[in-house]
Structures are given as structure tokens and as C-alpha cells.
Design a protein around this motif. Structure first.
Motif, short mmCIF file in Angstrom:
data_model
loop_
_atom_site.label_atom_id
_atom_site.label_comp_id
_atom_site.label_asym_id
_atom_site.label_seq_id
_atom_site.Cartn_x
_atom_site.Cartn_y
_atom_site.Cartn_z
N CYS A 150 7.49 -1.69 -13.82
CA CYS A 150 8.25 -1.34 -12.61
C CYS A 150 7.33 -0.85 -11.50
O CYS A 150 7.52 -1.19 -10.33
CB CYS A 150 9.30 -0.28 -12.93
N PHE A 151 6.33 -0.04 -11.86
CA PHE A 151 5.35 0.43 -10.86
C PHE A 151 4.59 -0.75 -10.26
O PHE A 151 4.36 -0.81 -9.05
CB PHE A 151 4.38 1.43 -11.47
N MET A 152 4.18 -1.69 -11.11
CA MET A 152 3.45 -2.86 -10.62
C MET A 152 4.29 -3.68 -9.65
O MET A 152 3.82 -4.08 -8.58
CB MET A 152 3.00 -3.74 -11.79
N LEU A 153 5.53 -3.90 -10.01
CA LEU A 153 6.42 -4.67 -9.13
C LEU A 153 6.70 -3.92 -7.83
O LEU A 153 6.83 -4.54 -6.76
CB LEU A 153 7.71 -5.01 -9.87
N GLY A 154 6.80 -2.60 -7.90
CA GLY A 154 6.99 -1.80 -6.68
C GLY A 154 5.79 -1.90 -5.75
O GLY A 154 5.95 -2.00 -4.52
N ILE A 155 4.59 -1.88 -6.32
CA ILE A 155 3.38 -2.02 -5.50
C ILE A 155 3.35 -3.40 -4.84
O ILE A 155 3.02 -3.53 -3.65
CB ILE A 155 2.13 -1.78 -6.35
N LEU A 156 3.70 -4.44 -5.59
CA LEU A 156 3.72 -5.79 -5.02
C LEU A 156 4.74 -5.90 -3.88
O LEU A 156 4.48 -6.56 -2.87
CB LEU A 156 4.03 -6.82 -6.11
#
Length: 199
Positions: free
Chosen positions: A168-174
Motif C-alpha cells: 500500500c505504501f509503494m502504491l501510494g508513493i507511485l
């Protein structure tokens, strides 16, 4: 023309050679204007930047779809149907694609720098000055996102129990990167269109 007679007095006369010059038609105003002020040609970087933004949007959409389809179960293993990302995990696939996207942004920044330097050498200093910092911002955004992803991956190796949260953090950064890049591209395109209309 001045002529001097035998007594030394000066007489003003007009030469016959000057008459055709005075009677010649004047050049049209637009002819002189176009020679003095060459037409501004838009810098051909907006199309390339838009293609890269389209690739960026596609990458983020595919990352979200892959993240939803290959969601992690309670055991911490990703459950991709039919092994969509085999032999890699979802985060590894997203990270590899992100590095490729960063390299494309690096090439775009070099391409934009080349064309802006060419425009500056032709005397278009105003467009060079107004977009000087703006052309570097997308690469800076991508580099900052890479640092954040590297931090998340290193935390995941230290604390491997919360794989869904890391995804979820990775997708939020993207998503944040995409929004910031979109804003930069809209401003950059607006600046180029403004100068093309002025030219």
C-alpha cells in the motif's frame, strides 16, 4: 548635388541617377518584419514528455491492478493467479519497472536540456529562463520516489510481517509521483504553448 561654376559660387542640382530610387515602390511592412523577427518554432519536447507521461500513467495503473490481483494473504505470500509476476514477487516487479521508468525520465531530461540549450543559442532566452528549473523537476520527483521505495523495501526486509502495508505504501508513493509529474507537465506544456503563441 553641388556644382561649382567658374566664379566659385555653388549651385544645388539634383542628379538624374537619384530619381528612380525615389520613385521605386516601398517594400511591404510584413516583409521587413518577418526578416527582422524570425518566426518562433516550438521546442519539440512537449510530445515526448506527453508520451512519457502516458507511459507513467500506464505503469501506475498496471501497478495498482497487479497489487489488487496479487494481494497478499495472511501467510505473507503473494497469491498471483497463474503466476503473473513469476519468478518475482509483486514488489520486485514494481521496483524493476520503476527503475526503467526512472531511466526514461533521465533520457527525457537530457533531451529537453539539449533542445532548450539549442533554443538559448538561437536567442530565445526568455523560454530558457522560465523553464530552467521546471525541466529538472520530473527527474527529481522520480529520484525522490526511488529513495522512498528503497526505504520501504529495506524496512520490509527488516520487518517482513506486514507485506500488505508495504505494498500500500509503494502504491501510494507511485500515485503521488504521478500527480506531481502531471502538474509539472501541465505547467511545462502551458509555458511552451504560451511562447509559441507569442513567437
Amino acid at each position: 548635388m553641388l556644382l561649382m561654376d567658374a566664379e566659385g559660387s555653388l549651385e544645388v542640382t539634383q542628379s538624374m541617377d537619384d530619381d528612380p530610387l525615389l520613385d521605386a515602390p516601398l517594400l511591404p511592412r510584413h516583409t521587413l518584419h518577418s526578416r527582422l523577427h524570425p518566426e518562433f518554432h516550438a521546442i519539440p519536447t512537449v510530445f515526448v514528455a506527453n508520451v512519457l507521461l502516458l507511459l507513467h500513467v500506464t505503469f501506475v495503473v498496471l501497478a495498482f491492478v497487479t497489487g489488487v490481483i496479487c494481494s497478499y494473504n495472511d501467510s505473507g505470500e503473494d497469491t498471483c493467479p497463474e503466476n503473473y509476476t513469476y519468478p518475482f514477487k509483486v514488489q520486485t516487479t514494481i521496483t524493476i519497472a520503476k527503475v526503467i521508468l526512472w531511466m526514461l525520465h533521465l533520457f527525457l531530461e537530457r533531451y529537453i536540456h539539449f533542445h532548450h540549450s539549442k533554443a538559448r543559442s538561437k536567442g530565445y532566452l526568455r523560454i530558457y529562463r522560465t523553464t530552467r528549473h521546471l525541466k529538472r523537476v520530473p527527474l527529481l520527483i522520480q529520484s525522490t520516489g526511488n529513495v522512498a521505495l528503497l526505504l520501504i523495501v529495506s524496512l520490509q526486509h527488516s520487518f517482513p510481517n506486514h507485506n500488505k502495508m508495504y505494498l500500500c505504501f509503494m502504491l501510494g508513493i507511485l500515485a503521488m509521483e504521478l500527480i506531481c509529474s502531471l502538474i509539472c507537465l501541465v505547467v511545462y506544456t502551458g509555458e511552451n504553448c504560451f511562447f509559441a503563441l507569442l513567437g
